[in-house]
Enzyme design. Structure first.
Site, mmCIF file in Angstrom:
data_model
loop_
_atom_site.group_PDB
_atom_site.id
_atom_site.type_symbol
_atom_site.label_atom_id
_atom_site.label_comp_id
_atom_site.label_asym_id
_atom_site.label_seq_id
_atom_site.Cartn_x
_atom_site.Cartn_y
_atom_site.Cartn_z
ATOM 1 N N LYS A 296 1.196 4.210 -2.862
ATOM 2 C CA LYS A 296 0.931 5.630 -2.592
ATOM 3 C C LYS A 296 2.160 6.485 -2.893
ATOM 4 O O LYS A 296 2.030 7.626 -3.338
ATOM 5 C CB LYS A 296 0.459 5.813 -1.145
ATOM 6 C CG LYS A 296 -0.927 5.208 -0.882
ATOM 7 C CD LYS A 296 -2.004 5.846 -1.753
ATOM 8 C CE LYS A 296 -3.415 5.491 -1.295
ATOM 9 N NZ LYS A 296 -4.444 6.107 -2.154
ATOM 10 N N TYR B 229 0.851 -1.201 0.000
ATOM 11 C CA TYR B 229 0.000 0.000 0.000
ATOM 12 C C TYR B 229 0.883 1.247 0.000
ATOM 13 O O TYR B 229 0.661 2.186 -0.774
ATOM 14 C CB TYR B 229 -0.904 -0.028 1.244
ATOM 15 C CG TYR B 229 -1.763 1.202 1.433
ATOM 16 C CD1 TYR B 229 -2.870 1.438 0.619
ATOM 17 C CD2 TYR B 229 -1.474 2.131 2.432
ATOM 18 C CE1 TYR B 229 -3.659 2.577 0.795
ATOM 19 C CE2 TYR B 229 -2.263 3.258 2.617
ATOM 20 C CZ TYR B 229 -3.357 3.477 1.805
ATOM 21 O OH TYR B 229 -4.134 4.594 1.977
HETATM 22 N N1 LIG Z 1 -9.066 6.380 5.688
HETATM 23 C C1 LIG Z 1 -7.824 6.784 5.858
HETATM 24 O O1 LIG Z 1 -7.334 6.859 7.006
HETATM 25 C C2 LIG Z 1 -6.975 7.152 4.660
HETATM 26 C C3 LIG Z 1 -5.726 7.714 4.905
HETATM 27 C C4 LIG Z 1 -4.927 8.082 3.836
HETATM 28 C C5 LIG Z 1 -5.369 7.900 2.540
HETATM 29 N N2 LIG Z 1 -6.586 7.344 2.318
HETATM 30 C C6 LIG Z 1 -7.002 7.172 0.913
HETATM 31 O O2 LIG Z 1 -8.209 7.861 0.691
HETATM 32 C C7 LIG Z 1 -8.931 7.247 -0.384
HETATM 33 C C8 LIG Z 1 -10.365 6.964 0.041
HETATM 34 O O3 LIG Z 1 -10.348 6.020 1.113
HETATM 35 P P1 LIG Z 1 -11.492 5.911 2.225
HETATM 36 O O4 LIG Z 1 -10.807 5.791 3.511
HETATM 37 O O5 LIG Z 1 -12.541 6.954 2.016
HETATM 38 O O6 LIG Z 1 -12.053 4.449 1.855
HETATM 39 P P2 LIG Z 1 -13.557 3.857 1.797
HETATM 40 O O7 LIG Z 1 -13.366 2.382 1.679
HETATM 41 O O8 LIG Z 1 -14.394 4.380 2.898
HETATM 42 O O9 LIG Z 1 -14.118 4.425 0.428
HETATM 43 C C9 LIG Z 1 -13.498 4.119 -0.783
HETATM 44 C C10 LIG Z 1 -14.528 4.183 -1.894
HETATM 45 O O10 LIG Z 1 -13.842 3.934 -3.119
HETATM 46 C C11 LIG Z 1 -14.533 2.937 -3.863
HETATM 47 N N3 LIG Z 1 -13.552 2.217 -4.669
HETATM 48 C C12 LIG Z 1 -12.504 1.478 -4.236
HETATM 49 N N4 LIG Z 1 -11.840 0.970 -5.287
HETATM 50 C C13 LIG Z 1 -12.487 1.399 -6.409
HETATM 51 C C14 LIG Z 1 -12.279 1.210 -7.798
HETATM 52 N N5 LIG Z 1 -11.274 0.454 -8.255
HETATM 53 N N6 LIG Z 1 -13.124 1.817 -8.658
HETATM 54 C C15 LIG Z 1 -14.145 2.581 -8.211
HETATM 55 N N7 LIG Z 1 -14.393 2.792 -6.908
HETATM 56 C C16 LIG Z 1 -13.577 2.209 -6.018
HETATM 57 C C17 LIG Z 1 -15.205 2.051 -2.812
HETATM 58 O O11 LIG Z 1 -16.293 1.335 -3.358
HETATM 59 C C18 LIG Z 1 -15.619 3.102 -1.769
HETATM 60 O O12 LIG Z 1 -16.880 3.660 -2.067
HETATM 61 C C19 LIG Z 1 -8.142 5.988 -0.748
HETATM 62 O O13 LIG Z 1 -7.325 6.244 -1.864
HETATM 63 C C20 LIG Z 1 -7.291 5.746 0.491
HETATM 64 O O14 LIG Z 1 -6.120 5.024 0.225
HETATM 65 C C21 LIG Z 1 -7.399 6.965 3.346
#
Ligand SMILES: NC(=O)c1ccc[n+]([C@@H]2O[C@H](COP(=O)([O-])OP(=O)(O)OC[C@H]3O[C@@H](n4cnc5c(N)ncnc54)[C@H](O)[C@@H]3O)[C@@H](O)[C@H]2O)c1
Length: 272
Positions: free
Chosen positions: A164, A160
């Site tokens: 990133k 992961y």
């Molecule tokens: N939650 C955290 O602490 C955190 C921290 C740093 C970065 N991020 C990043 O933020 C972004 C959003 O994450 P989140 O925490 O909101 O996750 P989440 O799982 O709550 O939401 C992610 C959404 O993306 C959709 N999704 C995933 N893969 C997909 C694909 N291939 N095509 C279309 N839709 C897709 C899922 O169906 C979901 O609705 C991600 O890139 C994640 O890596 C999250």
């Protein structure tokens, strides 16, 4: 006049979590927004809650043909695309596909590939699909949602983190290439947010860390926030969304090729 009046944004992975918060902030600033996610019903349900005209789209953000078709649909519905937000991703909720290290020997090729597909190929396919539309408008903005994991040593989730870090590198390369087309490309590195990924991670921590055995996953997450975040507060999707809205606006006209941390200061600290 609102900052994004007249602009059109496409946000991937926007049915829930951070992506939905980004979509709310863009709509609040007057942008018309396309919500793209894996299931049409989820995307449309979120689109229906926004305070500006919005549509829902179903596509796998890691599939370049599906993304090209989705971008074409947005352009025909709203007349073009000005802001592309590559947010789809996350660590996932399957232990093998999460590709956890510690030891690194536990990582499988299947898990490694899944992380790179879900978190880096998504940014590739989204950028590739959006660029011709942004060029057709004479410029625009791409915002890639990376992570502080791409900036730090992360032996527990090395695939992961590598994905990133790749998103940050892609951001810089494209910023350089697309500067003359007046397309700005930036990345945001969020800290810890209580979404599905953290729910799963905290459940794993409950099983593997003796001091967490009697705590609920949500309490484990809040403990990680308190211990690692100098600001001490829990982050919200809007914390990310407000910056996306600014980066998409004319106020950010001279900002490109940057990775901006929105993490309450986590990366100032030593992980404890
Ligand atoms: N939650 C955290 O602490 C955190 C921290 C740093 C970065 N991020 C990043 O933020 C972004 C959003 O994450 P989140 O925490 O909101 O996750 P989440 O799982 O709550 O939401 C992610 C959404 O993306 C959709 N999704 C995933 N893969 C997909 C694909 N291939 N095509 C279309 N839709 C897709 C899922 O169906 C979901 O609705 C991600 O890139 C994640 O890596 C999250």
């Amino acid at each position: 006049m609102k900052a994004l009046e007249g602009k059109v944004a496409l946000v991937t992975g926007a049915a829930r979590g951070i992506g939905a918060g980004i979509a709310r902030c863009l709509a609040a600033q007057g942008a018309r927004v396309a919500i793209l996610d894996l299931a049409l019903a989820d995307a449309e349900a979120t689109a229906a809650t926004l305070e500006a005209p919005a549509i829902g789209l179903e596509a796998d953000a890691a599939d370049e043909r599906a993304m090209a078709a989705a971008a074409d649909r947005v352009a025909s519905a709203f007349g073009g695309i000005d802001i592309m937000v590559n947010n789809a991703g996350g660590a996932g909720s399957d232990v093998e596909l999460l590709a956890m290290g510690m030891p690194f020997a536990n990582v499988t090729q299947r898990g490694w590939d899944a992380q790179l597909q879900g978190n880096l190929r998504t940014a590739y396919a989204g950028c590739k699909a959006a660029i011709p539309h942004l060029q057709a408008r004479g410029g625009g903005a791409i915002v890639n949602i990376a992570s502080i994991a791409g900036l730090m040593a992360m032996p527990s989730v090395p695939a992961y983190a590598a994905a990133k870090a790749g998103v940050i590198s892609l951001t810089r390369s494209l910023a350089l290439e697309l500067g003359p087309s007046l397309i700005r490309v930036n990345a945001i590195c969020p800290g810890f947010l209580w979404t599905r990924a953290w729910e799963f991670l905290a459940t794993l921590m409950k099983q593997s860390v003796p001091e967490y055995r009697d705590m609920a996953p949500r309490e484990i997450f809040l403990d990680a926030v308190t211990r690692n975040t100098p600001m001490g507060r829990e982050q919200t999707p809007e914390d990310i969304g407000h910056l996306v809205a600014f980066l998409g606006s004319n106020g950010a006209a001279n900002i490109t090729g940057q990775e901006i941390k929105v993490d309450g200061g986590i990366t100032l600290n030593v992980m404890r």
